[in-house]
Write a protein that holds these residues in place. Structure first.
Motif, PDB file in Angstrom:
ATOM      1  N   LYS A  48       0.813  -1.167   0.404  1.00 21.41           N
ATOM      2  CA  LYS A  48       0.052   0.240  -0.245  1.00 21.41           C
ATOM      3  C   LYS A  48       0.368   1.672  -0.247  1.00 21.41           C
ATOM      4  N   ALA A  50       1.699   3.515  -1.815  1.00 23.67           N
ATOM      5  CA  ALA A  50       1.272   4.047  -2.953  1.00 23.67           C
ATOM      6  C   ALA A  50       2.225   5.739  -3.377  1.00 23.67           C
ATOM      7  N   ALA A  77      -4.647  -4.534  -5.595  1.00 19.42           N
ATOM      8  CA  ALA A  77      -4.637  -3.406  -5.067  1.00 19.42           C
ATOM      9  C   ALA A  77      -6.658  -3.965  -4.592  1.00 19.42           C
ATOM     10  N   ASN A  80      -6.463  -5.428  -1.323  1.00 17.41           N
ATOM     11  CA  ASN A  80      -6.431  -4.911  -0.189  1.00 17.41           C
ATOM     12  C   ASN A  80      -8.415  -3.661  -0.267  1.00 17.41           C
ATOM     13  N   ASP A  82      -8.648  -0.846  -2.087  1.00 11.35           N
ATOM     14  CA  ASP A  82      -7.012  -0.022  -1.555  1.00 11.35           C
ATOM     15  C   ASP A  82      -7.460   0.821  -3.372  1.00 11.35           C
ATOM     16  N   ILE A  85      -4.532   3.690  -4.576  1.00 15.07           N
ATOM     17  CA  ILE A  85      -3.790   2.850  -5.364  1.00 15.07           C
ATOM     18  C   ILE A  85      -4.761   2.375  -6.820  1.00 15.07           C
TER      19      ILE A  85
END
Length: 233
Positions: A48, A50, A77, A80, A82, A85
């Protein structure tokens, strides 16, 4: 003396290919190998980071590289959750439909997990609705089961979305919402959204049992009423 000189010369020549026999970091300025680049992007996404992902993306790397589970950086990603990202990768051109070894894609998994941010990004960047998960289903089917009401709303508002797609189990999104969905107001709302969007209330499962019959069997009275009002039998 000649013999000693010859030995020294031989040792000196042997050191040349190493670019410095006494300096292990002599190659530190060499470019990363392809494998190192792949590992770097996947590692940065996994961790993670970025800032590092953005830096790596500036060198135009292969966005569809895979780890040992068939996951692209965007798929990692997505797992996650996320969004930051994922946005970097999608903006750089990552494929929102690339499937891993489990047949999950960023679009499919975002819908199934209720990740609205990544789901919306996938829809804005070419999400395909004829790519299916390992159960042969669309993103809508698990979303309807797992109480992701907002996902159901978004997908059913898309013109020509395959609302009545039948997965390998013989279930539509409506059927799965009833058979596997938890009882409660959210599930009632999901069924109503599906019905209002035009879902066929009479598509039976592989055993010939209809959504209405399943609703009655599970004592889902409110859902049964919605189905009856939509001419279910």
């Amino acid at each position: 003396m000649k013999s000693l000189s010859k030995i020294i010369t031989t040792l000196w020549i042997a050191c040349l290919p190493l670019q410095s026999c006494g300096h292990p970091n002599g190659n530190k300025n060499m470019k990363l190998s392809t494998q190192d680049s792949i590992s770097s992007l996947l590692k940065a996404v996994s961790e993670k980071d970025a800032t590092l992902v953005a830096k790596i993306l500036s060198s135009n790397p292969d966005l569809e590289i895979r780890d040992n589970k068939g996951r692209t950086p965007l798929m990692v990603a997505t797992y996650n959750a996320d969004g930051k990202i994922a946005e970097l990768l999608i903006s750089a051109g990552a494929d929102v439909n690339a499937q891993d070894d489990l047949l999950n894609s960023p679009h499919l998994y975002a819908g199934a997990s209720g990740d609205l941010s990544i789901l919306k990004m996938s829809l804005n960047h070419g999400a395909k609705f004829d790519i299916y998960n390992r159960y042969g289903g669309t993103a809508l089917i698990p979303a309807a089961e797992k109480r992701h009401l907002e996902v159901v709303k978004i997908l059913t508002e898309i013109p020509d979305y395959p609302i009545d797609h039948v997965n390998n189990l013989g279930w539509t999104a409506l059927m799965e919402a009833i058979i596997l969905g938890a009882t409660g107001e959210t599930q009632v709302a999901i069924v109503k959204v599906l019905v209002d969007a035009g879902a066929d209330v009479n598509i039976a499962d592989n055993d010939g049992v209809t959504p209405l019959q399943h609703a009655k069997n599970r004592n889902m009275d409110k859902i049964a009423k919605i189905l009856v009002a939509a001419n279910a039998h």
